[in-house]
Design a protein around this motif. Structure first.
Motif, PDB file in Angstrom:
ATOM      1  N   ARG A   1      38.325  41.246  43.049  1.00 34.62           N
ATOM      2  CA  ARG A   1      39.443  42.179  42.961  1.00 34.62           C
ATOM      3  C   ARG A   1      40.352  41.783  41.814  1.00 34.62           C
ATOM      4  O   ARG A   1      40.746  40.619  41.706  1.00 34.62           O
ATOM      5  N   PHE A   2      40.655  42.788  40.985  1.00 35.28           N
ATOM      6  CA  PHE A   2      41.452  42.554  39.798  1.00 35.28           C
ATOM      7  C   PHE A   2      42.660  43.487  39.787  1.00 35.28           C
ATOM      8  O   PHE A   2      42.733  44.441  40.557  1.00 35.28           O
ATOM      9  N   GLY A   3      43.580  43.206  38.855  1.00 37.08           N
ATOM     10  CA  GLY A   3      44.769  44.041  38.714  1.00 37.08           C
ATOM     11  C   GLY A   3      44.454  45.405  38.133  1.00 37.08           C
ATOM     12  O   GLY A   3      43.287  45.798  37.989  1.00 37.08           O
TER      13      GLY A   3
ATOM     14  N   CYS B   1      47.967  45.659  43.002  1.00 34.99           N
ATOM     15  CA  CYS B   1      48.462  44.618  43.916  1.00 34.99           C
ATOM     16  C   CYS B   1      47.780  43.277  43.670  1.00 34.99           C
ATOM     17  O   CYS B   1      48.259  42.246  44.139  1.00 34.99           O
ATOM     18  N   TYR B   2      46.673  43.271  42.931  1.00 36.56           N
ATOM     19  CA  TYR B   2      45.968  42.013  42.653  1.00 36.56           C
ATOM     20  C   TYR B   2      46.273  41.483  41.243  1.00 36.56           C
ATOM     21  O   TYR B   2      45.586  40.605  40.740  1.00 36.56           O
ATOM     22  N   GLN B   3      47.311  42.049  40.597  1.00 33.31           N
ATOM     23  CA  GLN B   3      47.566  41.721  39.198  1.00 33.31           C
ATOM     24  C   GLN B   3      47.751  40.226  38.961  1.00 33.31           C
ATOM     25  O   GLN B   3      47.104  39.641  38.113  1.00 33.31           O
ATOM     26  N   GLY B   4      48.657  39.618  39.706  1.00 34.27           N
ATOM     27  CA  GLY B   4      48.916  38.191  39.494  1.00 34.27           C
ATOM     28  C   GLY B   4      48.112  37.333  40.443  1.00 34.27           C
ATOM     29  O   GLY B   4      48.303  36.125  40.513  1.00 34.27           O
ATOM     30  N   ASN B   5      47.224  37.940  41.180  1.00 35.17           N
ATOM     31  CA  ASN B   5      46.483  37.215  42.197  1.00 35.17           C
ATOM     32  C   ASN B   5      45.115  37.861  42.425  1.00 35.17           C
ATOM     33  O   ASN B   5      44.894  38.553  43.410  1.00 35.17           O
ATOM     34  N   PRO B   6      44.218  37.666  41.456  1.00 34.45           N
ATOM     35  CA  PRO B   6      42.885  38.253  41.640  1.00 34.45           C
ATOM     36  C   PRO B   6      42.165  37.584  42.810  1.00 34.45           C
ATOM     37  O   PRO B   6      42.500  36.461  43.183  1.00 34.45           O
ATOM     38  N   LEU B   7      41.212  38.290  43.386  1.00 39.40           N
ATOM     39  CA  LEU B   7      40.402  37.712  44.461  1.00 39.40           C
ATOM     40  C   LEU B   7      38.982  37.496  43.968  1.00 39.40           C
ATOM     41  O   LEU B   7      38.368  38.405  43.417  1.00 39.40           O
TER      42      LEU B   7
END
Lengths: 81, 765
Positions: free
Chosen positions: B153-155, B194-200
């Motif tokens: 998951r990415f921003g 929502c995953y911009q600063g926190n990729p999964l």
């Protein structure tokens, strides 16, 4: 004409699998006493004209953004004639 | 090279048990290491003295959220309490990975694990070591790793930092897996701000073994030797512990920074072959991989699962960096290391095997008849702890949680026709379909998946872009497995209980439409900070939802991973419970693909379509809307669909599940991925054209069957209580033709492909 050499090396605490492989190969090929091998990159940049402070500052900045990954690599600039 | 250099370190003085007992008032940096005041006090109570700095290092890392599951444990117990009765489960939660019986004496082990935070800091190495770590978990169960998958998951696609992370992560997953020689058989890549600063980065590995080869992580048998083998230990991932080094010693060593872990897939390959040979010759009593928390974790887990104590001589650990302090050695997360417990009679053979594979192996300790884990640095005792207190009896928190007040407003904000204008003419329908197909989450994944070797080892039967990855396990009988990894975080944001069930529902469906029987589940629960009661509520709801649904479907959770603190400042990611489902196929030759249809075959839609657009791709892509009620979870229908497809697999020429983007996207994908077109009419369906095309109702699939088999398959659907509709035919003309109440939608394959195949390269440009 100005020549700048940028040397990029993995930081000492970072594992260097390629260096380790080279160390193994050197030993296998008969070189004794190989304690460690670290592998890095060398960029030779020739600039037209002389290197002024602005260009040097920009190059230093770009070295950290483009040529090296400062999270895992160290880099140094050396100006040659 | 290490022993003499280590001696220099010794001279600087280490914090011994003796010294700790004599100096109770020494100030210790427990807060810097992430411990709370009461946790530090508890360590002092357990030991009845202050911990040494090495003990403090061990407790701090093993009692961290990542290793101890202290916030999630009380909820995760439901996976055991609600575990469905099944003969298939051979090893359940708690070991390195769960093990499932797939028949004929074969056992399969699989697990998904996160490597989110390292992948933001250094995307390539973070993702690569994520793959390496999960492969070692599978190996440690006694299995040969067979394939990997990744859920990413990415921003937002348009954000300037996104391409850096995507490029690095994808290259890292591919680089490690490809060098290791493991096929990557599927997964997902999702973009959301929502995953911009926190990729999964969630990586899954699956491996197979014979039943008798299952190995467990325990150290038993007094006098047995503890062998550390694999890569040398360096300063990888020691971040926080540097505090201890500077506390304990004069600042004579090199500057210590949080060091990024770097993986070496070629070493991992040697580790795999070396370990499997030890298993084959029955040389190993217990085994554990070294991942998070390194030696702290491996020694304390092996010792606490065994029947005695363990003594470890830390100075024997082969080092890459001779200046490491004992605290750093015990904490180091250097990759590609394993720890085995070996009977003294077998040690020579074990060392021989390691030498054969050019793997460094060292006896670093032995199993004792005591009860404690004791670690020595040269002759000084620096750790003397009951191992269970480190590995298993860490703090457990009943963190407060409550339903977020804003959720009512979000759920009330339905994507109605007023809120989100719907297409009314055929031209608008076409435009919406084209925009969906060229959106970041639905476009062609070729740019990404082509960087992964999907077919190495020669047993991959289906990989991307199929609904699930299918691998042959037994080359004689054709017995194989199908695995799918899925989640829609937006559903979780609307309703975490339903969101987790919908992730399971989709993965179950993907496995089922491949013709496999779903057997077991692994999960990677990605959430924000557990200290936020609203996030904690989302987590609790998701676990409850997943456990309830697993019980209904009869598929136990066999293991997995929890990743918390996925947030940037105060903003948490969407609840993202990624669920992997594993199924078995008696003979992979009877699998169902997306490709088998012939010209003239009939196209059937199986399953009920409701007016469900909330959280779906249409609302997201066309209107940037997130609100309303998540789709109805219908597990009974999901099971019925799986049964119909499985029992009629000889009649079904191709099948494709309906999920993101609904029927419109599924039909478009059939056109894009095959050398035929589809021509369908929605006039005979249960809802209006818009609902039929864009709803994301569960338990639906598009299947193709020969014209003479339509009645048989539809009768089976009716018997199973599933509605079915005859939509149209597979046509020779390669275009998507849909007759709706708004007129005829006709899009050529070229038009569909233009935006679909260029979207991802454009993001990366």
């Amino acid at each position: 004409m100005a020549r700048i050499v940028v040397t990029v090396m993995l930081k000492p605490e970072i594992l260097d699998p390629q260096g380790t492989a080279v160390r193994g190969a050197l030993t296998r090929l008969g070189l004794t006493g190989v304690a460690d091998v670290r592998q890095g990159k060398r960029f030779v940049i020739d600039l037209e004209g002389s290197l002024d402070a602005d260009r040097e500052a920009l190059l230093t900045k770009l070295a950290g953004e483009l040529l090296a990954n400062p999270v895992i690599e160290d880099y140094s600039l050396q100006v040659e004639a | 090279m290490s022993s003499t250099d280590n001696a220099a370190v010794t001279q600087r003085g280490v914090d011994t048990v003796e010294r700790a007992a004599a100096s109770p008032d020494v100030q210790q940096p427990w807060a810097e290491l992430g411990l709370k005041a009461d946790e530090y006090q508890r360590i002092r109570d357990i030991l009845d003295r202050r911990p040494t700095s090495a003990e403090l290092a061990m407790y701090s890392v093993m009692w961290s959220e990542h290793c101890s599951y202290k916030s999630s444990k009380v909820h995760l117990r439901q996976f055991g309490a609600k575990q469905p009765v099944t003969d298939a489960l051979l090893v359940g939660i708690g070991e390195n990975a769960g093990v499932v019986d797939i028949g004929d004496g074969w056992a399969v082990t699989f697990k998904v694990e996160s490597h989110n935070h390292p992948s933001f800091i250094e995307p390539y190495q973070g993702a690569a070591t994520g793959v390496g770590g999960i492969v070692r978990d599978i190996l440690a169960m006694g299995a040969r790793p067979l394939a990997v998958m990744d859920s990413l998951r990415f921003g937002a696609p348009e954000h300037p930092d996104t391409s850096r992370i995507v490029g690095g992560v994808v290259a890292g997953v591919g680089g490690y897996g490809n060098c290791l020689g493991l096929p990557n058989i599927g997964g997902e890549a999702v973009f959301d701000s929502c995953y911009q600063g926190n990729p999964l980065v969630n990586a899954l590995c699956v491996g197979a073994m014979r039943h008798e080869d299952i190995h467990l992580a325990k150290a038993s048998g007094v006098g047995n030797l503890v062998v550390l083998y694999g890569a040398r230990t360096g300063g990888d991932g020691i971040g926080g512990v540097s505090v201890l080094a500077s506390e304990t010693f004069d600042a004579t060593g090199p500057a210590k920074r949080p060091a990024v872990q770097v993986g070496d897939p070629f070493m991992e390959k040697l580790l795999i072959e070396c370990t499997l040979q030890m298993f084959k010759e029955h040389l190993v009593e217990g085994i554990q991989d070294l991942g998070g928390a390194g030696l702290s974790c491996a020694t304390s887990e092996l010792a606490s699962n065994g029947d005695g104590g363990m003594r470890v001589h830390l100075e024997k650990v082969p080092l890459r960096d001779a200046t490491l302090s004992p605290e750093e050695i015990i904490m180091s997360e250097s990759q590609e290391r394993m720890m085995a417990v070996v009977h003294p009679d077998n040690i020579d053979r074990v060392m021989q095997i390691c030498a054969h594979w050019d793997v460094t192996a060292t006896v670093v300790g032995e199993v004792t008849d005591g009860s404690n884990l004791q670690v020595f640095w040269h002759d000084e005792l620096i750790v003397d702890v009951p191992p269970r207190t480190v590995a298993h009896d860490g703090p457990v928190y009943e963190r407060p949680y409550h339903r977020p007040a804003w959720l009512d407003a979000r759920q009330a904000d339905e994507p109605t026709a007023q809120r989100c204008p719907r297409p009314t003419s055929a031209a608008e329908f076409s435009e919406h379909i084209l925009r969906l197909m060229s959106s970041a989450n639905l476009c062609d994944r070729e740019w990404l998946t082509s960087q992964y070797d999907r077919y190495v080892l020669g047993n991959t039967v289906a990989a991307m872009p199929h609904d699930s990855g299918v691998v042959r396990i037994d080359e004689a009988s054709g017995r194989g497995i199908a695995v799918s990894l899925d989640c829609n975080g937006r559903f979780g944001a609307l309703d975490p209980y339903a969101g987790a069930q919908l992730a399971l529902s989709e993965a179950y469906r993907n496995v089922a439409v491949s013709g496999a029987t779903p057997l077991a589940v692994t999960d990677c629960l990605n959430f924000g900070s557990p200290e936020d009661p609203e996030v904690m509520w989302q987590f609790a709801e998701a676990v409850r939802g997943l456990a309830d649904a697993c019980l209904t479907l009869g598929t136990p959770v066999t293991g997995g991973n929890v990743s918390l603190y996925n947030q940037t400042a105060q903003t948490a990611i969407h609840p993202t419970p990624v669920v992997g489902v594993l199924g078995v196929i008696d003979d992979v030759r009877s699998r169902i693909t997306m490709h088998g249809a012939r010209y003239g075959d009939s196209i059937l839609l199986i399953g009920r379509t409701r007016e469900e657009f909330a959280g779906g791709e249409w609302a997201h892509v066309l209107h940037g809307h997130l609100g309303g009620t998540a789709p109805v979870v219908d597990l009974a229908a999901e099971m019925a669909l799986a049964k119909v497809v499985r029992e009629h697999s000889p009649l079904i020429t191709s099948a494709h599940d309906l999920s993101d983007g609904g029927l419109a996207v599924a039909l478009a994908e059939l056109v894009l991925r095959n050398d035929y077109g589809v021509s369908v009419s929605l006039s005979d369906t249960e809802a209006d054209g818009f609902t039929m095309l864009f709803s994301e109702s569960v338990a639906r699939a598009v299947v193709t069957v020969a014209a003479q088999d339509v009645d048989a398959v539809r009768a089976a659907c009716e018997l199973a209580g599933l509605p079915s509709a005859l939509l149209g035919v597979v046509s020779e003309e390669r275009s998507l033709v849909i007759d709706t109440d708004a007129g005829r939608i006709a899009i050529s394959r070229e038009e569909l492909a233009a935006g679909w195949s260029s979207a991802l390269p454009a993001i990366m440009a």
